[in-house]
Design a protein around this motif. Structure first.
Motif, PDB file in Angstrom:
ATOM      1  N   MET A  46       0.817  -1.213   0.000  1.00 52.32           N
ATOM      2  CA  MET A  46       0.000   0.000   0.000  1.00 52.32           C
ATOM      3  C   MET A  46       0.852   1.265   0.000  1.00 52.32           C
ATOM      4  N   VAL A  47       2.082   1.183   0.520  1.00 52.75           N
ATOM      5  CA  VAL A  47       2.945   2.367   0.537  1.00 52.75           C
ATOM      6  C   VAL A  47       3.327   2.795  -0.877  1.00 52.75           C
ATOM      7  N   LEU A  48       3.137   1.906  -1.852  1.00 50.48           N
ATOM      8  CA  LEU A  48       3.500   2.209  -3.237  1.00 50.48           C
ATOM      9  C   LEU A  48       2.343   2.811  -4.030  1.00 50.48           C
ATOM     10  N   PHE A  49       1.268   3.151  -3.358  1.00 52.14           N
ATOM     11  CA  PHE A  49       0.088   3.662  -4.063  1.00 52.14           C
ATOM     12  C   PHE A  49       0.398   4.851  -4.981  1.00 52.14           C
ATOM     13  N   PRO A  50       1.180   5.858  -4.545  1.00 49.67           N
ATOM     14  CA  PRO A  50       1.487   6.954  -5.481  1.00 49.67           C
ATOM     15  C   PRO A  50       2.214   6.482  -6.730  1.00 49.67           C
ATOM     16  N   TYR A  51       3.084   5.473  -6.579  1.00 49.51           N
ATOM     17  CA  TYR A  51       3.809   4.959  -7.743  1.00 49.51           C
ATOM     18  C   TYR A  51       2.868   4.226  -8.703  1.00 49.51           C
ATOM     19  N   SER A  52       1.817   3.621  -8.172  1.00 45.32           N
ATOM     20  CA  SER A  52       0.861   2.955  -9.053  1.00 45.32           C
ATOM     21  C   SER A  52       0.133   3.971  -9.926  1.00 45.32           C
ATOM     22  N   THR A  53      -0.004   5.203  -9.427  1.00 46.88           N
ATOM     23  CA  THR A  53      -0.589   6.269 -10.239  1.00 46.88           C
ATOM     24  C   THR A  53       0.309   6.579 -11.430  1.00 46.88           C
ATOM     25  N   VAL A  54       1.607   6.631 -11.173  1.00 41.38           N
ATOM     26  CA  VAL A  54       2.569   6.884 -12.247  1.00 41.38           C
ATOM     27  C   VAL A  54       2.510   5.767 -13.281  1.00 41.38           C
ATOM     28  N   LEU A  55       2.403   4.521 -12.807  1.00 42.84           N
ATOM     29  CA  LEU A  55       2.317   3.386 -13.729  1.00 42.84           C
ATOM     30  C   LEU A  55       1.088   3.508 -14.622  1.00 42.84           C
ATOM     31  N   CYS A  56      -0.041   3.875 -14.048  1.00 43.36           N
ATOM     32  CA  CYS A  56      -1.263   4.054 -14.852  1.00 43.36           C
ATOM     33  C   CYS A  56      -1.080   5.146 -15.899  1.00 43.36           C
ATOM     34  N   ALA A  57      -0.406   6.220 -15.521  1.00 38.87           N
ATOM     35  CA  ALA A  57      -0.177   7.316 -16.461  1.00 38.87           C
ATOM     36  C   ALA A  57       0.728   6.870 -17.605  1.00 38.87           C
ATOM     37  N   VAL A  58       1.723   6.044 -17.298  1.00 36.05           N
ATOM     38  CA  VAL A  58       2.620   5.531 -18.344  1.00 36.05           C
ATOM     39  C   VAL A  58       1.842   4.634 -19.307  1.00 36.05           C
ATOM     40  N   VAL A  59       1.004   3.740 -18.776  1.00 36.84           N
ATOM     41  CA  VAL A  59       0.188   2.863 -19.629  1.00 36.84           C
ATOM     42  C   VAL A  59      -0.747   3.700 -20.495  1.00 36.84           C
ATOM     43  N   ALA A 246       4.098   3.753   8.526  1.00 34.84           N
ATOM     44  CA  ALA A 246       2.828   3.903   7.802  1.00 34.84           C
ATOM     45  C   ALA A 246       2.907   5.136   6.914  1.00 34.84           C
ATOM     46  N   SER A 247       2.185   5.078   5.813  1.00 36.60           N
ATOM     47  CA  SER A 247       2.083   6.218   4.913  1.00 36.60           C
ATOM     48  C   SER A 247       0.670   6.796   4.987  1.00 36.60           C
ATOM     49  N   LEU A 248       0.465   7.893   4.294  1.00 40.48           N
ATOM     50  CA  LEU A 248      -0.858   8.524   4.285  1.00 40.48           C
ATOM     51  C   LEU A 248      -1.890   7.674   3.569  1.00 40.48           C
ATOM     52  N   ASP A 249      -1.465   6.627   2.878  1.00 37.88           N
ATOM     53  CA  ASP A 249      -2.406   5.767   2.159  1.00 37.88           C
ATOM     54  C   ASP A 249      -2.871   4.575   2.983  1.00 37.88           C
ATOM     55  N   HIS A 250      -2.365   4.412   4.184  1.00 38.14           N
ATOM     56  CA  HIS A 250      -2.834   3.344   5.056  1.00 38.14           C
ATOM     57  C   HIS A 250      -4.096   3.787   5.793  1.00 38.14           C
ATOM     58  N   ALA A 251      -5.066   2.904   5.855  1.00 40.22           N
ATOM     59  CA  ALA A 251      -6.310   3.225   6.541  1.00 40.22           C
ATOM     60  C   ALA A 251      -6.062   3.550   8.006  1.00 40.22           C
ATOM     61  N   SER A 252      -5.135   2.862   8.625  1.00 44.75           N
ATOM     62  CA  SER A 252      -4.859   3.108  10.042  1.00 44.75           C
ATOM     63  C   SER A 252      -4.266   4.496  10.268  1.00 44.75           C
ATOM     64  N   MET A 253      -3.469   4.988   9.328  1.00 44.17           N
ATOM     65  CA  MET A 253      -2.947   6.347   9.440  1.00 44.17           C
ATOM     66  C   MET A 253      -4.075   7.365   9.256  1.00 44.17           C
TER      67      MET A 253
END
Length: 330
Positions: A46-59, A246-253
């Protein structure tokens, strides 16, 4: 096999590649929206969520512009994912327009995971000196690390301290401390607490170091839930700072923030700062695990990261202003 058949087969392979590429970002988006990462193995990626956005943009860019990869459905799906990810991430890049009255008293705070005391103690002292730190929280600092910091001169700069190397974390201060101790909640180890008086107000500090989700997601989730319970009982003049794993993308955070705290990086529009890992060859810091959170009695003025040799975490340095009662956001 005819050229047309080869073309169809090639297109089929391209579509399969797009499905494979977009599958993880789509999965992370669903988990992010539903908050189902706690106590599950998904908490780690889940900490990689921002990077998954970049991957979607590349695709999206490739399927829209490269003839051999062009696919209408891939463009639509990847565009939808980019928009959905962007909607989730956008708030942390928009600075909050908080009114901080002129001449508001300020506290300069910092947190550093010293990697079992391996952080260069002279570099830590230099950080405190150059940044004029008022309150320093150190995590994963055993007795040997505390001794090394004293020998490097930290005691001269910060003569007041609440030390708990037997547990994990300690707090140093230029200002007198009061009501020191540790939390008595369900965390893997007690969290160090103390209070600092500034401008006649007592600011409560909690030095945070949670268990890590890669080792035990359930233990980590209980740590975060326990900190959330502490935050709900805290006064407006409260600061939680440390290594939250934890990152800002974790539900617990997000639950912790919803208990009345604000992440100073997100507050200032710096929502993709990175503090870990440090010291790996050819690998820059990738994710933010170290945070400064504060209650509604304070506002973030600045935030940044500093590299300290010897540790795998970057230090987080923040300036917090104490707000008059009328200017607090509740």
């Amino acid at each position: 096999m005819t050229g047309k058949a080869l073309g169809r087969r090639g297109q089929s392979w391209n579509i399969s590649a797009c499905v494979i590429a977009l599958g993880p970002p789509a999965t992370l988006l669903v988990v992010r929206l539903t908050g189902l990462d706690a106590t599950t193995p998904v908490a780690v990626p889940m900490v990689l969520f921002p990077y998954s956005t970049v991957l979607c943009a590349v695709v999206l860019a490739m399927t829209a512009t490269v003839p051999a990869l062009r696919s209408r459905w891939a463009v639509v799906v990847s565009a939808a994912l980019v928009l959905a990810h962007a909607a989730v991430l956008a708030p942390r890049f928009v600075p909050e327009r908080r009114h901080v009255p002129a001449q508001s008293p300020e506290l300069r705070v910092a947190t550093l995971n010293t990697n079992g005391g391996a952080a260069d103690p002279r570099a830590v002292v230099e950080l405190v000196r150059t940044e004029r730190i008022d309150v320093l929280a150190v995590e994963q600092t055993p007795s040997a690390g505390v001794k090394a910091l004293d020998e490097a001169g930290l005691g001269t700069l910060m003569p007041f301290r609440e030390l708990h190397p037997e547990y994990d974390s300690s707090i140093y201060s230029r200002r007198p401390l009061s009501d020191g101790g540790t939390t008595h909640v369900d965390t893997a180890w007690p969290q160090t607490t103390t209070e600092v008086t500034a401008d006649g107000r007592r600011v409560h500090f909690v030095a945070v170091h949670t268990y890590y989700p890669l080792g035990d997601t359930e233990r980590w989730a209980r740590d975060m839930a326990a900190l959330t319970a502490v935050a709900r009982r805290s006064r407006p003049d409260t600061v939680f700072l440390g290594d939250f794993n934890a990152s800002l993308d974790h539900a617990s955070m997000r639950d912790l923030l919803a208990a009345g705290l604000t992440d100073v990086h997100a507050e200032l529009g710096r929502g993709w700062s990175r503090t870990w890992p440090v010291g790996l060859a050819f690998v820059p810091p990738l994710i933010q695990l170290d945070h400064v959170l504060h209650g509604p009695g304070l506002a973030g003025v600045s935030a940044g990261e500093r590299t300290v040799p010897g540790t795998d975490h970057r230090a987080v340095v923040a300036v917090l202003a104490l707000l008059p009662t009328k200017d607090r956001v509740t």
